[in-house]
Scaffold this motif. Sequence first.
Motif, PDB file in Angstrom:
ATOM      1  N   GLU C 114      -6.187  -0.360  -3.468  1.00  0.00           N
ATOM      2  CA  GLU C 114      -4.843  -0.653  -2.981  1.00  0.00           C
ATOM      3  C   GLU C 114      -4.829  -1.953  -2.180  1.00  0.00           C
ATOM      4  N   TRP C 139      -7.319   0.354 -11.337  1.00  0.00           N
ATOM      5  CA  TRP C 139      -6.084   0.926 -10.797  1.00  0.00           C
ATOM      6  C   TRP C 139      -5.806   2.250 -11.472  1.00  0.00           C
ATOM      7  N   LEU C 140      -5.941   2.245 -12.808  1.00  0.00           N
ATOM      8  CA  LEU C 140      -5.631   3.455 -13.541  1.00  0.00           C
ATOM      9  C   LEU C 140      -6.622   4.556 -13.225  1.00  0.00           C
ATOM     10  N   GLN C 143      -6.772   4.447  -8.461  1.00  0.00           N
ATOM     11  CA  GLN C 143      -5.684   4.434  -7.494  1.00  0.00           C
ATOM     12  C   GLN C 143      -4.483   5.217  -8.007  1.00  0.00           C
ATOM     13  N   ALA C 144      -3.888   4.750  -9.056  1.00  0.00           N
ATOM     14  CA  ALA C 144      -2.770   5.439  -9.720  1.00  0.00           C
ATOM     15  C   ALA C 144      -1.638   5.755  -8.764  1.00  0.00           C
ATOM     16  N   SER C 145      -1.392   4.874  -7.775  1.00  0.00           N
ATOM     17  CA  SER C 145      -0.260   5.127  -6.884  1.00  0.00           C
ATOM     18  C   SER C 145       0.549   3.851  -6.778  1.00  0.00           C
ATOM     19  N   LYS C 146       1.710   3.969  -6.209  1.00  0.00           N
ATOM     20  CA  LYS C 146       2.615   2.816  -6.176  1.00  0.00           C
ATOM     21  C   LYS C 146       2.331   1.943  -4.961  1.00  0.00           C
ATOM     22  N   LYS C 147       3.007   0.781  -4.943  1.00  0.00           N
ATOM     23  CA  LYS C 147       2.825  -0.164  -3.851  1.00  0.00           C
ATOM     24  C   LYS C 147       3.525   0.367  -2.603  1.00  0.00           C
TER      25      LYS C 147
END
Lengths: 404, 209, 531
Positions: C114, C139-140, C143-147
Amino acid sequence: MEPLDQDLDASELELPTEPMLLNVGPAHPAMHGTVRIVMELSGEIIERCDVQVGYLHRGFEKMCERGTWSQVFPYVDRCNYVSPMLNNVGFALACEKMLGITVPDRCQWYRMILGELARMSDHLTCDGAMAMELGAFTPFLWMIKGREMIWEIMEEETGARLTHSFGRVGGMAAPPTDGFKEHVRAVVKHILGIVDEVERLLLGNRIFLDRLENVGVISAEDAISLGWTGPCLRATGVPYDVRKAHPYLKYGEVDFDVPVGSTSDSFDRFMVRLAEMRQSARIIEQSLERMADKGPVNVDDPRVILPPKEEVYNTIEGTIQHFKIVMEGLKLPAGEVYSYTEGGNGELGFYLVSDGSGTPHRVRIRPPCFLITAGLERVITGQMMADVVPSFGSLNMIGGECDR
Amino acid sequence: MSKALIELVKKNFPDAVLESHSQLGDDTVVLAPGRWKEVCRFLKDNQQSDMSMLTDLTGVDYPDRDPRFEVVAHLYSLSRGHRLRVKARVGDREGETVEIDTLTELWASANWMERECFDMLGVKFLGHPDLRRILTYPEFEGHPLRKDYPAEKIQPLVQYRDEPNIDKVAPFGVDEGMSFGRQTHKVGIYTDADGDGGARRKIISPADN
Amino acid sequence: MPSFKLDDKDIAFEPGDTIIRAAHRAGVDVPHYCWHPGLSVAANCRMCLVELMPPPGRPAMMLDVLAWDDLHQTYVPQKKPKLQPACQQAAAEGMVVKSQTSEHAVRARSAVQELLLLNHPVDCPICDQAGECRLQDYWLEHQASKKRMHDEPVHKPKGVVFGPTIVYDAERCIMCTRCVRVSAELAKDPVLSMRERGNLNEITVAPGRQLDHDYTLMTEYVCPVGALTSSDFRFKARVWFLRSARSTCVGCATGCSSFTDFDPRNQKVYRYRPRENAAVNKYWMCDEGMLDYQRIHHNRVLEARIKGEGVSDLAALEKAAELVKQASPQKTAILLSAEHSNEDNTALLDLGKALGALQVYYTGRPQGQGDDILMSADKNPNTAGVLALSGGRAKPFADLVAALKEGKVGALIALGSAIGNPNDAAALKEVRNFVALSTHDGAIADHAAVVLPASSWAEADGTFVNRTGLRQESDRAINPQGASRPAFRWVQELAKLLSLTLPWKKVSELRALSQGTETAAATPSVAPGAE
């Protein structure tokens, strides 16, 4: 000059006979889609016939191996093209089974409503076409009018009348529109009215009944051995409906009956479809009541669902998510799955083989009407030529699904 | 779902079952190809399994494996409501000797489905009453669903015209088609300039003048 | 072999290995940005943090942290274990390491990812790294979360020209310093370094210098994101349309292993990438080699020629056969090429044997610059192979020039395009009955009476022997261009017209023959152009 009234059993005078080969070719108004039946006729009776399909073979299963999992949706749409939403939902459920995700409730009701509308559209087409081929043009037009109304709902919801490609893995492409429920209630009411009128018009007609009753009979054992499912199997008396036997989505929570025939002739197949439309209307009514008016339609999983466009254009995470899903394809874990739903013609199965990447390794569409068409030989052999038309019509062979 | 079916097959044919699993709830057994028909017949006739319907029979091509192809059948019991997937691995890396027994004696649905498997993947079903192509035309060469068959390949029965700019040519040649309805030339005159009685009609275009 | 446990899997390691290196060898991936198996350890990305279980009898090292309590809407003190970077931690026997199975490591990775994306520009649609970018992949996976940040990201210079081959984009850079280490350790030219601090960090070129050493494209290759891009490859192709063939570089006698990336739709080669080969080039390739792919599409001979005029294949073959028949076997000479694979050279040697031609010469491209890192001065990929195939009988080009002066050569069948010394080109003007099998325009093709277009190294499988005698195979990438065919096919057709039989019919037979006759030769005594 030999007198002609000598007894004619002496073999020298017997005229050579051979059965007549009639080619009911692929381009024929009564052949739903493109099917070729090569018949050997003896008078009017069909002695043997060879049903040849494949004129609409477009190589879907091969094409699916070249794109991503989401790119399979337009292909399955064009399989049973009179009830495309059922195909979409079936494939989406297969992918979700592989991923192990369940869509939100609102989506499940939505899928059910759209699916049953598609089923009604399928049965309207089949029964209408059957009636038209027997000469009853008016019920055909009434039923097509009913189908038009369903297509208007589809256009409102999905943007396309027929091949919507609306299903997505993990949800649907868009949430229901605002006027959805009222629109559907009005249309369903109208269609039930049409069904009543059609019954009144046709079921008292001597010619209609004579042409359909005891025509195109097949025994239940033969049907089961042939792998028949759906309305054609139910007309033989076997009460197998995937929605009741193996409930998926919310079919286990709604009340509906499964109409079953008894004589397994073309008339029973016609009536089973007509009755199923009424049952679909029941399912739709109950689903409309239970479907929430607000709430997410898509599952909240960044592996499969595309982010909203504002995020894609403004944040790097949204861009990456969009990029991964679109360019590489959503990834189903390696393995295989067989998932089945009740399509317009019966058990629509999807056998998916994944190698873990975004490209399918094998997508097998188990087409219900492929096997039903395989049974056509048995159904029409021994019947008269003119019976082919209503029998074949009652089987509802959809070329797109049979050949893929 | 329950592994009872897998256990049933394993108990009665311990040496025929090469592998089994229950991934995602689908019971699967991999059989030795030589025992294919025997085990399927047992599954159909046995009271506990009672597989009345062969719902699907297809094949999958795994070009990196040896044996290369997998014949996959899905069996279903109407009375018991349970399903089983049976598979067998056949064929060598080049795609020759891909053979397995037919199931047409057991279920009539096998007839067309095996024809399709033969057509698409080249799997020969020994003992099939009428093994010919079903979805492609009889003159088709090759087996399209095999991974080494290129997806862009076309085999038209009637060869396309050898026209270099085929997109720019009207459906008819300049002297084909009916004279009425064709608004392509301002002066739609047919002349017998060649003196052959109009055998080859020539359309004058304004540019010729 | 000593071993440790990683996520309940036993990983064997060699003494001195770090956790990540041992895992890399075993094929297990610990996510990382700044670590590279061929470079020193920097440990600045913190992506490879793993949890080490304490040795038996010792408590774990726990840190005091403040965790957000959603229920009470306040921060509460908590303890979490200290995580160690797997790229730096030396493996020890019996160590228990948790990577994917540790919730702390998983959270740490998500946090690192992030933070790396915090100021990252939304460049994916125009960034060349898309499709092979670690930020996207991780990211995939992690993290897989939004900004969560709603402020304006930090802006830095974009499109900074570092040198003739490399362009730098500071906004995309994650400061892993792989490029800095490649320049310092591989190219032995520490021209790059970091400047500024904190979120103003940038990579910069030493003042007064440009990024111009011989391995600049390796900085682009190691860059895990799209910060460093090659001006040569920029915006030319999207990587998901490209397929890779396992090839060998033909730029010089080192014979680095490479990937040839081509687009199968239009049959064009777009770039090379290094392929890992511990024996030859480890993980690297030089700039000259990386850009050598351009020769596949430049200056090619793509149609058969008679005296410079394009003709059909058949006409050229017939003329070639006619020319060859005109000379006696004693006066027929064969010119092998160190640019071509063993298969091509074997085919020509066999033709020569069948003709009874005794004069065998060889040539190749002129010498160039070498260094002690990867580059060889001999710019031919197969000098050792040619000498070994001919059993040492092949004579250098100078001898051919002498033989021509003495009138000993009546016909010459040549393979190849370039000659070692450009000054000798004039001598080729006097050759009568000159048949050439060439890939490119050059001294040979320009002077030949008949030119048969040969396929380049990327259009046929080939075997090349490098300067240490190592035999390597190179796979075909694209289909033969234009009317070209692999040189051995031309030889086959020519032999048919001359009614000669060759000892092979299928390519597999030719390959087997071209492996068997050679000995593992050491550095050849005379490289073409060095005479």
